[in-house]
Design a protein around this motif. Structure first.
Motif, PDB file in Angstrom:
ATOM      1  N   SER A  43      28.066  23.629  36.580  1.00 27.52           N
ATOM      2  CA  SER A  43      29.513  23.827  36.626  1.00 27.52           C
ATOM      3  C   SER A  43      29.927  25.030  35.785  1.00 27.52           C
ATOM      4  N   LEU A  44      29.336  25.137  34.597  1.00 25.39           N
ATOM      5  CA  LEU A  44      29.663  26.244  33.706  1.00 25.39           C
ATOM      6  C   LEU A  44      29.256  27.571  34.329  1.00 25.39           C
ATOM      7  N   GLY A  45      28.039  27.635  34.848  1.00 22.69           N
ATOM      8  CA  GLY A  45      27.578  28.876  35.463  1.00 22.69           C
ATOM      9  C   GLY A  45      28.425  29.288  36.656  1.00 22.69           C
ATOM     10  N   ALA A  46      28.769  28.328  37.507  1.00 20.94           N
ATOM     11  CA  ALA A  46      29.586  28.635  38.680  1.00 20.94           C
ATOM     12  C   ALA A  46      30.966  29.135  38.269  1.00 20.94           C
ATOM     13  N   SER A  47      31.537  28.536  37.236  1.00 16.87           N
ATOM     14  CA  SER A  47      32.872  28.935  36.780  1.00 16.87           C
ATOM     15  C   SER A  47      32.877  30.385  36.302  1.00 16.87           C
ATOM     16  N   VAL A  48      31.877  30.749  35.528  1.00 20.86           N
ATOM     17  CA  VAL A  48      31.809  32.108  34.985  1.00 20.86           C
ATOM     18  C   VAL A  48      31.542  33.119  36.093  1.00 20.86           C
ATOM     19  N   HIS A  49      30.619  32.793  36.998  1.00 15.58           N
ATOM     20  CA  HIS A  49      30.330  33.715  38.101  1.00 15.58           C
ATOM     21  C   HIS A  49      31.576  33.977  38.943  1.00 15.58           C
ATOM     22  N   THR A  50      32.324  32.921  39.254  1.00 14.32           N
ATOM     23  CA  THR A  50      33.493  33.104  40.111  1.00 14.32           C
ATOM     24  C   THR A  50      34.593  33.861  39.387  1.00 14.32           C
ATOM     25  N   ALA A  51      34.729  33.640  38.083  1.00 11.30           N
ATOM     26  CA  ALA A  51      35.719  34.401  37.313  1.00 11.30           C
ATOM     27  C   ALA A  51      35.403  35.890  37.345  1.00 11.30           C
ATOM     28  N   LEU A  52      34.131  36.249  37.231  1.00 16.67           N
ATOM     29  CA  LEU A  52      33.758  37.664  37.297  1.00 16.67           C
ATOM     30  C   LEU A  52      33.981  38.236  38.693  1.00 16.67           C
ATOM     31  N   ARG A  53      33.717  37.429  39.699  1.00 24.11           N
ATOM     32  CA  ARG A  53      34.011  37.900  41.053  1.00 24.11           C
ATOM     33  C   ARG A  53      35.499  38.202  41.195  1.00 24.11           C
ATOM     34  N   ASN A  54      36.337  37.310  40.703  1.00 29.31           N
ATOM     35  CA  ASN A  54      37.778  37.499  40.825  1.00 29.31           C
ATOM     36  C   ASN A  54      38.287  38.639  39.934  1.00 29.31           C
ATOM     37  N   TRP A  55      37.587  38.900  38.835  1.00 32.60           N
ATOM     38  CA  TRP A  55      37.916  40.049  37.993  1.00 32.60           C
ATOM     39  C   TRP A  55      37.854  41.336  38.830  1.00 32.60           C
ATOM     40  N   TYR A  56      36.829  41.464  39.620  1.00 33.24           N
ATOM     41  CA  TYR A  56      36.676  42.673  40.430  1.00 33.24           C
ATOM     42  C   TYR A  56      37.587  42.684  41.652  1.00 33.24           C
ATOM     43  N   ARG A  57      38.139  41.560  42.000  1.00 36.69           N
ATOM     44  CA  ARG A  57      39.108  41.544  43.099  1.00 36.69           C
ATOM     45  C   ARG A  57      40.476  42.056  42.662  1.00 36.69           C
ATOM     46  N   LEU A  58      40.700  42.117  41.375  1.00 37.94           N
ATOM     47  CA  LEU A  58      41.960  42.661  40.873  1.00 37.94           C
ATOM     48  C   LEU A  58      41.956  44.183  41.002  1.00 37.94           C
ATOM     49  N   PRO A  59      43.125  44.788  41.216  1.00 39.47           N
ATOM     50  CA  PRO A  59      43.190  46.248  41.131  1.00 39.47           C
ATOM     51  C   PRO A  59      42.740  46.703  39.744  1.00 39.47           C
ATOM     52  N   ALA A  60      42.072  47.818  39.668  1.00 43.14           N
ATOM     53  CA  ALA A  60      41.503  48.277  38.399  1.00 43.14           C
ATOM     54  C   ALA A  60      42.509  48.292  37.248  1.00 43.14           C
ATOM     55  N   PRO A  61      43.748  48.711  37.445  1.00 41.56           N
ATOM     56  CA  PRO A  61      44.686  48.724  36.308  1.00 41.56           C
ATOM     57  C   PRO A  61      45.000  47.328  35.754  1.00 41.56           C
ATOM     58  N   ARG A  62      44.785  46.288  36.550  1.00 37.51           N
ATOM     59  CA  ARG A  62      45.086  44.925  36.093  1.00 37.51           C
ATOM     60  C   ARG A  62      43.886  44.248  35.426  1.00 37.51           C
ATOM     61  N   ARG A  63      42.753  44.902  35.398  1.00 43.18           N
ATOM     62  CA  ARG A  63      41.562  44.318  34.769  1.00 43.18           C
ATOM     63  C   ARG A  63      41.645  44.503  33.261  1.00 43.18           C
ATOM     64  N   ARG A  64      42.368  43.590  32.648  1.00 43.60           N
ATOM     65  CA  ARG A  64      42.568  43.632  31.210  1.00 43.60           C
ATOM     66  C   ARG A  64      42.139  42.287  30.620  1.00 43.60           C
ATOM     67  N   PRO A  65      41.656  42.276  29.386  1.00 45.96           N
ATOM     68  CA  PRO A  65      41.133  41.036  28.804  1.00 45.96           C
ATOM     69  C   PRO A  65      42.112  39.872  28.838  1.00 45.96           C
ATOM     70  N   GLU A  66      43.398  40.161  28.766  1.00 49.13           N
ATOM     71  CA  GLU A  66      44.366  39.059  28.706  1.00 49.13           C
ATOM     72  C   GLU A  66      44.457  38.259  30.003  1.00 49.13           C
ATOM     73  N   VAL A  67      43.909  38.784  31.105  1.00 47.09           N
ATOM     74  CA  VAL A  67      43.943  38.011  32.348  1.00 47.09           C
ATOM     75  C   VAL A  67      42.771  37.034  32.432  1.00 47.09           C
ATOM     76  N   LEU A  68      41.790  37.168  31.555  1.00 48.23           N
ATOM     77  CA  LEU A  68      40.590  36.349  31.662  1.00 48.23           C
ATOM     78  C   LEU A  68      40.844  34.849  31.538  1.00 48.23           C
ATOM     79  N   PRO A  69      41.695  34.383  30.600  1.00 45.53           N
ATOM     80  CA  PRO A  69      41.936  32.936  30.556  1.00 45.53           C
ATOM     81  C   PRO A  69      42.461  32.382  31.880  1.00 45.53           C
ATOM     82  N   THR A  70      43.355  33.136  32.524  1.00 47.87           N
ATOM     83  CA  THR A  70      43.884  32.679  33.809  1.00 47.87           C
ATOM     84  C   THR A  70      42.805  32.679  34.880  1.00 47.87           C
TER      85      THR A  70
END
Length: 279
Positions: A43-70
């Motif tokens: 569960s932990l591994g899947a959660s982190v992998h999917t969060a990183l996938r969604n990080w790259y789905r954001l437009p580059a200007p929105r890839r900021r550390p403060e979005v990571l908790p969400t």
């Protein structure tokens, strides 16, 4: 008539290599035997992998550390944890991994692929798999593609782990065929420690990995054919007892794994959250 190609993924090949009996339960038995509990480390591994996938789905200007908790909260898988306290601790630790890791990405060019499916055919295989990330980097010989695989489990990964990974090698071969660019380098990125284990393959080393994968496929096909011709399935797909039995989804229905120590679903995460041993 030529024989039909063996359709496979890295997971399908590795399951058989680890334990033919587990392969039978996973891919052949119908109805499939009931699985064991959900594992918190998965569960932990899947959660982190999917969060990183969604990080790259954001437009580059929105890839900021403060979005990571969400991002992490939106992908969080709750299964397998001992209790709410352990789950909350795991969330905080995973968030810390992500925050540290994205700091290393500021100088990394936009990936060529994220969670990208690549596929290829050989004389024996119809292979496909999903790569965590495909980077494009340039050196004096021009553009080179790099396979990046995220890891959230055990520490101590080194170049031998990257060199010996059949999955990474097959990804590299398939990626080179899909994009028609050289792909020799494979990397394991261990998020808990920030370590990178890397290996630069040669065409010969990649060919050896493909050859071993084809031999595994031949063994599987031969076992399946034997069963179809009346062989005992237990003999055609023998178990491989060992430490993995404690973590096997089918431990409860496999007599060979009955004597393995029982592992709690949250046990691997407990060790991971405790950190490396002192000294």
């Amino acid at each position: 008539m030529p024989e039909r190609l063996f359709a496979c993924t890295p997971s399908k090949l590795s399951v058989y290599s680890d334990c033919p009996r587990r392969y039978r339960h996973s891919y052949l038995d119908r109805p499939a035997p009931p699985k064991g509990p959900a594992w918190a480390h998965n569960s932990l591994g899947a959660s982190v992998h999917t969060a990183l996938r969604n990080w790259y789905r954001l437009p580059a200007p929105r890839r900021r550390p403060e979005v990571l908790p969400t991002l992490l909260r939106g992908t969080w898988v709750r299964d397998g944890y001992r209790d709410d306290a352990q789950e909350q601790q795991a969330f905080r630790v995973a968030l810390g991994w992500l925050e540290s890791y994205v700091e290393t990405l500021t100088a990394v060019p936009e990936p060529l692929g994220v969670e990208r499916v690549v596929a290829m055919k050989t004389g024996m295989l119809a292979f496909s798999g999903r790569v965590d990330r495909i980077d494009s980097r340039s050196d004096r010989d021009g553009p080179q593609l790099v396979i990046v695989d995220y890891k959230t489990g055990r520490a101590g990964l080194d170049a031998d782990d990257a060199r010996g990974s059949q999955a990474l090698a097959l990804y590299a071969v398939a990626t080179e065929r899909v994009f028609r660019l050289p792909c020799r380098r494979v990397e394991l990125h261990h998020l808990p420690t920030g370590a990178v284990a890397a290996h630069d393959h040669t065409p010969e080393s990649l060919a050896r990995h493909v050859s071993r994968a084809e031999q595994t496929a031949r063994d599987i096909v031969a076992a399946e054919r034997a069963v179809a011709e009346g062989a005992d399935p237990d003999e055609a797909f023998p178990p491989s007892p060992g430490p993995r039995c404690s973590w096997c989804d089918y431990r409860r229905v496999c007599p060979s794994g009955a004597d393995a120590p029982v592992k709690e679903p949250w046990e691997a995460v407990e060790s991971l959250l405790a950190g490396p041993p002192a000294g």
